[in-house]
Design a protein around this motif. Structure first.
Motif, PDB file in Angstrom:
ATOM      1  N   ALA A 534     -11.316   1.054  -0.121  1.00  0.00           N
ATOM      2  CA  ALA A 534     -10.067   1.760   0.169  1.00  0.00           C
ATOM      3  C   ALA A 534     -10.249   2.542   1.454  1.00  0.00           C
ATOM      4  CB  ALA A 534      -9.689   2.694  -0.976  1.00  0.00           C
ATOM      5  N   ARG A 535      -9.121   3.000   2.025  1.00  0.00           N
ATOM      6  CA  ARG A 535      -9.200   3.755   3.277  1.00  0.00           C
ATOM      7  C   ARG A 535      -8.179   4.880   3.261  1.00  0.00           C
ATOM      8  NH1 ARG A 535     -11.898   3.656   8.137  1.00  0.00           N
ATOM      9  NH2 ARG A 535     -13.234   2.191   7.023  1.00  0.00           N
ATOM     10  N   ILE A 536      -8.597   6.038   3.806  1.00  0.00           N
ATOM     11  CA  ILE A 536      -7.736   7.213   3.914  1.00  0.00           C
ATOM     12  C   ILE A 536      -7.589   7.540   5.393  1.00  0.00           C
ATOM     13  CG2 ILE A 536      -7.476   9.652   3.329  1.00  0.00           C
ATOM     14  CD1 ILE A 536      -9.366   9.071   0.922  1.00  0.00           C
ATOM     15  N   CYS A 537      -6.338   7.665   5.851  1.00  0.00           N
ATOM     16  CA  CYS A 537      -6.086   7.833   7.287  1.00  0.00           C
ATOM     17  C   CYS A 537      -5.233   9.070   7.550  1.00  0.00           C
ATOM     18  CB  CYS A 537      -5.363   6.609   7.844  1.00  0.00           C
ATOM     19  SG  CYS A 537      -6.161   5.023   7.484  1.00  0.00           S
ATOM     20  N   ALA A 538      -5.629   9.846   8.554  1.00  0.00           N
ATOM     21  CA  ALA A 538      -4.851  11.022   8.955  1.00  0.00           C
ATOM     22  C   ALA A 538      -5.167  11.349  10.404  1.00  0.00           C
ATOM     23  CB  ALA A 538      -5.166  12.220   8.060  1.00  0.00           C
ATOM     24  N   GLY A 539      -4.175  11.871  11.121  1.00  0.00           N
ATOM     25  CA  GLY A 539      -4.394  12.282  12.503  1.00  0.00           C
ATOM     26  C   GLY A 539      -4.640  11.082  13.409  1.00  0.00           C
ATOM     27  N   GLU A 554      -6.317   1.023  15.136  1.00  0.00           N
ATOM     28  CA  GLU A 554      -7.018  -0.240  14.886  1.00  0.00           C
ATOM     29  C   GLU A 554      -7.504  -0.315  13.444  1.00  0.00           C
ATOM     30  OE1 GLU A 554     -10.099  -3.209  17.172  1.00  0.00           O
ATOM     31  OE2 GLU A 554     -10.342  -1.049  17.498  1.00  0.00           O
ATOM     32  N   GLU A 555      -8.003   0.796  12.919  1.00  0.00           N
ATOM     33  CA  GLU A 555      -8.498   0.798  11.547  1.00  0.00           C
ATOM     34  C   GLU A 555      -7.362   0.635  10.541  1.00  0.00           C
ATOM     35  OE1 GLU A 555     -10.767   4.394  11.582  1.00  0.00           O
ATOM     36  OE2 GLU A 555     -12.438   3.478  12.664  1.00  0.00           O
ATOM     37  N   ILE A 556      -6.188   1.219  10.829  1.00  0.00           N
ATOM     38  CA  ILE A 556      -5.026   1.033   9.948  1.00  0.00           C
ATOM     39  C   ILE A 556      -4.617  -0.436   9.924  1.00  0.00           C
ATOM     40  CG2 ILE A 556      -2.558   1.499   9.695  1.00  0.00           C
ATOM     41  CD1 ILE A 556      -3.094   4.315  10.786  1.00  0.00           C
ATOM     42  N   VAL A 557      -4.505  -1.047  11.091  1.00  0.00           N
ATOM     43  CA  VAL A 557      -4.074  -2.445  11.169  1.00  0.00           C
ATOM     44  C   VAL A 557      -5.069  -3.348  10.448  1.00  0.00           C
ATOM     45  CG1 VAL A 557      -3.660  -4.372  12.748  1.00  0.00           C
ATOM     46  CG2 VAL A 557      -2.757  -2.097  13.285  1.00  0.00           C
ATOM     47  N   LEU A 558      -6.366  -3.131  10.662  1.00  0.00           N
ATOM     48  CA  LEU A 558      -7.381  -3.948  10.003  1.00  0.00           C
ATOM     49  C   LEU A 558      -7.341  -3.776   8.486  1.00  0.00           C
ATOM     50  CD1 LEU A 558     -10.375  -3.352  12.460  1.00  0.00           C
ATOM     51  CD2 LEU A 558      -9.172  -5.528  12.102  1.00  0.00           C
ATOM     52  N   PRO A 565      -6.370  -0.959  -0.153  1.00  0.00           N
ATOM     53  CA  PRO A 565      -5.568   0.240  -0.451  1.00  0.00           C
ATOM     54  C   PRO A 565      -5.720   1.233   0.702  1.00  0.00           C
ATOM     55  CG  PRO A 565      -6.881  -0.413  -2.353  1.00  0.00           C
ATOM     56  CD  PRO A 565      -7.362  -1.241  -1.207  1.00  0.00           C
ATOM     57  N   THR A 566      -4.593   1.628   1.302  1.00  0.00           N
ATOM     58  CA  THR A 566      -4.631   2.468   2.500  1.00  0.00           C
ATOM     59  C   THR A 566      -3.695   3.653   2.313  1.00  0.00           C
ATOM     60  OG1 THR A 566      -5.023   0.477   3.838  1.00  0.00           O
ATOM     61  CG2 THR A 566      -4.388   2.488   5.007  1.00  0.00           C
ATOM     62  N   PHE A 567      -4.283   4.847   2.233  1.00  0.00           N
ATOM     63  CA  PHE A 567      -3.512   6.081   2.082  1.00  0.00           C
ATOM     64  C   PHE A 567      -3.202   6.631   3.469  1.00  0.00           C
ATOM     65  CE2 PHE A 567      -6.063   5.512  -1.698  1.00  0.00           C
ATOM     66  CZ  PHE A 567      -5.227   5.859  -2.746  1.00  0.00           C
ATOM     67  N   LEU A 568      -1.928   6.749   3.798  1.00  0.00           N
ATOM     68  CA  LEU A 568      -1.503   7.198   5.117  1.00  0.00           C
ATOM     69  C   LEU A 568      -0.899   8.592   5.020  1.00  0.00           C
ATOM     70  CD1 LEU A 568       0.180   3.875   6.307  1.00  0.00           C
ATOM     71  CD2 LEU A 568      -2.059   4.750   6.995  1.00  0.00           C
ATOM     72  N   LEU A 569      -1.586   9.590   5.586  1.00  0.00           N
ATOM     73  CA  LEU A 569      -1.153  10.987   5.529  1.00  0.00           C
ATOM     74  C   LEU A 569      -0.507  11.344   6.861  1.00  0.00           C
ATOM     75  CD1 LEU A 569      -3.252  10.603   3.232  1.00  0.00           C
ATOM     76  CD2 LEU A 569      -4.003  12.929   3.644  1.00  0.00           C
ATOM     77  N   GLY A 570       0.801  11.172   6.932  1.00  0.00           N
ATOM     78  CA  GLY A 570       1.489  11.239   8.212  1.00  0.00           C
ATOM     79  C   GLY A 570       1.830  12.617   8.722  1.00  0.00           C
ATOM     80  N   ALA A 571       1.894  13.618   7.839  1.00  0.00           N
ATOM     81  CA  ALA A 571       2.358  14.942   8.263  1.00  0.00           C
ATOM     82  C   ALA A 571       1.367  15.654   9.175  1.00  0.00           C
ATOM     83  CB  ALA A 571       2.636  15.811   7.040  1.00  0.00           C
ATOM     84  N   PHE A 572       0.149  15.109   9.321  1.00  0.00           N
ATOM     85  CA  PHE A 572      -0.863  15.749  10.153  1.00  0.00           C
ATOM     86  C   PHE A 572      -0.813  15.234  11.591  1.00  0.00           C
ATOM     87  CE2 PHE A 572      -2.038  15.875   5.767  1.00  0.00           C
ATOM     88  CZ  PHE A 572      -2.425  17.187   5.569  1.00  0.00           C
ATOM     89  N   ASP A 634       4.965  -2.035  -1.712  1.00  0.00           N
ATOM     90  CA  ASP A 634       3.712  -2.789  -1.862  1.00  0.00           C
ATOM     91  C   ASP A 634       2.506  -1.931  -1.495  1.00  0.00           C
ATOM     92  OD1 ASP A 634       5.165  -4.998  -2.628  1.00  0.00           O
ATOM     93  OD2 ASP A 634       5.128  -5.938  -0.632  1.00  0.00           O
ATOM     94  N   LEU A 635       2.630  -1.130  -0.428  1.00  0.00           N
ATOM     95  CA  LEU A 635       1.529  -0.244  -0.038  1.00  0.00           C
ATOM     96  C   LEU A 635       1.225   0.750  -1.157  1.00  0.00           C
ATOM     97  CD1 LEU A 635       2.505   0.589   3.675  1.00  0.00           C
ATOM     98  CD2 LEU A 635       0.930  -1.163   2.850  1.00  0.00           C
ATOM     99  N   ALA A 636       2.286   1.266  -1.795  1.00  0.00           N
ATOM    100  CA  ALA A 636       2.111   2.227  -2.880  1.00  0.00           C
ATOM    101  C   ALA A 636       1.396   1.589  -4.063  1.00  0.00           C
ATOM    102  CB  ALA A 636       3.472   2.771  -3.312  1.00  0.00           C
ATOM    103  N   THR A 637       1.854   0.407  -4.476  1.00  0.00           N
ATOM    104  CA  THR A 637       1.235  -0.289  -5.617  1.00  0.00           C
ATOM    105  C   THR A 637      -0.229  -0.566  -5.350  1.00  0.00           C
ATOM    106  OG1 THR A 637       3.346  -1.323  -6.167  1.00  0.00           O
ATOM    107  CG2 THR A 637       1.359  -2.360  -7.055  1.00  0.00           C
ATOM    108  N   ARG A 638      -0.531  -0.956  -4.120  1.00  0.00           N
ATOM    109  CA  ARG A 638      -1.918  -1.243  -3.748  1.00  0.00           C
ATOM    110  C   ARG A 638      -2.792   0.002  -3.881  1.00  0.00           C
ATOM    111  NH1 ARG A 638      -1.782  -3.511   1.987  1.00  0.00           N
ATOM    112  NH2 ARG A 638      -0.281  -4.938   1.026  1.00  0.00           N
ATOM    113  N   CYS A 639      -2.184   1.200  -3.716  1.00  0.00           N
ATOM    114  CA  CYS A 639      -2.931   2.464  -3.796  1.00  0.00           C
ATOM    115  C   CYS A 639      -2.870   3.105  -5.179  1.00  0.00           C
ATOM    116  CB  CYS A 639      -2.392   3.448  -2.765  1.00  0.00           C
ATOM    117  SG  CYS A 639      -2.805   3.025  -1.058  1.00  0.00           S
TER     118      CYS A 639
END
Length: 674
Positions: A534-539, A554-558, A565-572, A634-639
């Motif tokens: 899984a991957r957690i992304c912010a900033g 690049e890491e998000i796209v990959l 499963p990719t958690f995207l924390l956009g408010a940061f 789909d992104l949510a279900t994957r996470c």
């Protein structure tokens, strides 16, 4: 039970860019005081959400402040000739909305800031220009903390604007030896010239009234400041006051002013903050301010902690059948809980050391924090979680309204909670002291001491030639963290390896060298993400990177392309903020276009030209098309989350909420309950 998370309190700061020189020192001190200090990740500091509204030039106004970010909202506006002398700024400040849940407190930087109208008309200002320069940081804490308490944390008269809503300081001291009495008298004289309240027994208890009854009545609504002189712990009434404060759940601060020594520290006078001051009299004004600052902050921490714990219980983050405590459990409290047939106590983050907590088992009590319970230690044992978090360049105050330290605290908290659950953390970091890698490794080092065993597990994945750098401070840095960090060193990408020596550093100072770097970074990211679960992304910085595109992008796209499963924390903000905006609105942020990248990165067009000649360039149009096709459901279900929860994690600036949702999703993916 409600699942909607609205924090108990938020604090916002507004100022004109031209006033930054006067405002920045205040912002710096309140940031460390009201939020958790990134340099003290396991301290019991405050954890209030802070937001900052300014701009990058004096004539531009900030974004509007969202209504009701929390249940109680305090907005500090730094007023001056610059906010009053510019029409757009005057309209902005005087157009700020007040409501039953939102209060505006003006801080006048100069006398020109006293003349605002609108919601500030007739409003008394905090007069920063009157603060003595030598103690300005303590005046900032005392003045601002007091208003935060009155409007956001007052348990007794929250809607009363009078002095009755002020903090009451109970000055507990021993008469013997003079130190305690004289220090208390100096603090009393200082308080009498403020809008604070205080209790000083020799003047507050009238003839004919019982000492014990009056003292107990006042302790129940006060913050107790215990002036610990040599005689203090041995005095009966001092012990009574401490016990009364503990039994009634009141904030306590101990002021250590020992002249020689005391033969026994009273056990109940522990588990609380302690300030050291000299025993010499008279007490200096700086020491008085230090004492009052500590008392203010502990009062807010104590009341805000309980508010947060009640909220966590309300939204279902912690069990209903547990006692809430603003401090780690104490023996007297545990015995009281057992007598009520409860066996669970929840206290604020961070957890205490396991060695300190071993007595809980002997009394059959389960003590835990909102996001950590020892029973969860192996919940994520099989998870290899990649973290794509890096700093956001530029002025976050004008766009995301959060301090850069907020992203560091997020990384620290994510690292702590994942490592505590036996996850392996994968970070493609650099070896830069004070970089994000170091903050994560500091968490790991402290956690290893607190939990013990084989924990934690951190893998730092490094592309060639980063690990070949032999600067002494880098070598020393790697040695410091050798017990908690495993380094994965990737070979030179095969298509650019010709003529390069593995052990020789290649500086990215030419377009050709930059292309080699980009190929090695891409290959490291591909293999690192393939090895993760899984991957957690912010900033994520949008410029000044070394690869063929922003690294976090690049890491998000990959990760998305490989169905991780990719958690995207956009408010940061940063790259992830732009990606989340694209996913939710389909609108293309200009920062994710090749034209913007070329104009904001020196030498980038040359790098792209070389990469295109090898068929390895970044195709921004293809990336945009790929992201626009992603389905949020789909992104949510994957996470392991619902769509609403995933959208919330994309938009929430609140670290606790983000952590809760990440852990909920990962637990579900691991086949465990959240």
């Amino acid at each position: 039970m409600s699942t909607l998370y609205t924090p108990p309190l938020s604090v916002s700061f507004v100022w004109n860019f031209a006033d930054s020189e006067a405002v920045n020192p205040v912002i710096e001190v309140v940031k460390k005081s009201f939020a958790r200090d990134k340099d003290k990740p396991f301290s019991r500091g405050l954890n209030i959400p802070l937001f900052f509204y300014s701009s990058q030039n004096a004539n531009k106004i900030p974004h509007d402040i969202p209504a009701a970010q929390a249940k109680k909202n305090v907005i500090f506006v730094f007023t001056s000739v610059n906010t009053n002398g510019r029409d757009n700024w005057r309209e902005y400040v005087e157009g700020l909305s007040v409501s039953p849940s939102t209060i505006i407190v003006p801080i006048a930087l100069d006398k020109g800031g006293l003349a605002h109208h609108g919601p500030l008309s007739g409003t008394n200002c905090i007069r920063l220009y009157d603060w003595p320069p030598e103690n300005r940081e303590f005046y900032a804490i005392v003045s601002l903390a007091h208003e935060i308490y009155r409007h956001g944390c007052n348990e007794f008269s929250p809607d009363d604007p009078s002095k009755e809503s002020s903090i009451t300081i109970f000055l507990s001291h021993a008469k013997a030896g003079d130190t305690g009495r004289l220090h208390s008298e100096e603090i009393k004289k200082f308080i009498d010239n403020t809008n604070l309240n205080r209790f000083f027994d020799s003047t507050e208890i009238s003839p004919g009234f019982q000492f014990d009854q009056e003292i107990e009545k006042c302790v129940k609504k006060s913050t107790l400041v215990a002036i610990e002189s040599d005689a203090y712990s041995s005095r009966y009434w001092c012990q009574r006051e401490i016990l009364c404060a503990k039994e009634n759940g009141r904030p306590i601060v101990v002021v250590n002013s020992l002249n020689d020594y005391e033969d026994r520290i009273f056990p109940a006078a522990s588990n609380v903050p302690c300030v050291h001051v000299s025993s010499e009299t008279p007490l200096s004004q700086r020491d008085i301010l230090r004492i009052l600052s500590a008392a203010m902050l502990e009062t807010i921490r104590y009341t805000h902690s309980i508010q947060c714990l009640k909220l966590y219980k309300h939204v279902g983050w912690i069990e209903n059948d547990c006692e809430l405590s603003a401090r780690p459990p104490e023996i007297r409290q545990v015995l009281k809980v057992k007598s009520s047939k409860q066996k669970k106590i929840c206290y604020p983050e961070p957890p205490i050391y396991s060695d300190e907590a071993d007595w809980h088992n002997h009394l059959d009590i389960e003590a835990f924090t909102p996001l950590w319970n020892l029973a969860e230690q192996d919940n994520l044992l099989q998870q290899r979680i990649g973290i794509s978090i890096s700093d956001v360049q530029g002025d976050g105050f004008s766009s995301n309204h959060i301090h850069p330290d907020h992203l560091i605290r997020l990384a620290q908290d994510i690292a702590r909670h994942l490592l505590a659950r036996s996850a392996t953390l994968i970070y493609g970091g650099d070896l830069r002291p004070d970089g994000f890698t170091e903050f994560i490794l500091d968490e790991a080092s402290i956690l290893k001491e607190r939990i013990g065993g084989d924990l934690p597990k951190v893998e730092n994945h490094l592309a060639w030639p980063i690990y070949t750098e032999s600067e002494p401070r880098v070598v020393s840095w790697r040695a410091k963290y050798s017990q908690v960090m495993k380094t994965e060193e990737y070979e030179i990408a095969s298509d650019v390896a010709s003529g390069l020596a593995r052990d020789v550093f290649l500086p990215p100072t030419t377009p050709d060298n930059s292309y080699v770097w980009s190929r090695c970074l891409t290959e490291m990211r591909e293999k690192s993400i393939a090895s993760s679960t899984a991957r957690i992304c912010a900033g994520g910085k949008l410029s000044g990177y070394k690869g063929k595109m922003p690294g976090v992008l690049e890491e998000i796209v990959l990760a998305l392309n490989s169905q991780k499963p990719t958690f995207l924390l956009g408010a940061f903000g940063g790259v992830v903020g732009g990606v989340c905006n694209l996913l939710l609105t389909k609108a293309v942020p200009e920062e994710l276009t090749e034209d913007w990248q070329n104009s904001h990165n020196s030498g980038y067009s040359e790098l792209q030209a070389i990469a295109k000649s090898h068929g390895k360039a970044c195709d921004y149009s293809a990336i945009i098309e790929f992201l626009q096709k992603q389905n949020v459901s789909d992104l949510a279900t994957r996470c392991g989350l619902s769509e609403d929860e995933y959208i919330r994690i994309m938009n929430s600036p609140f670290v606790d909420e983000c952590l809760y949702l990440i852990l909920k999703g990962l637990n579900k993916l691991s086949g465990r309950n959240s």
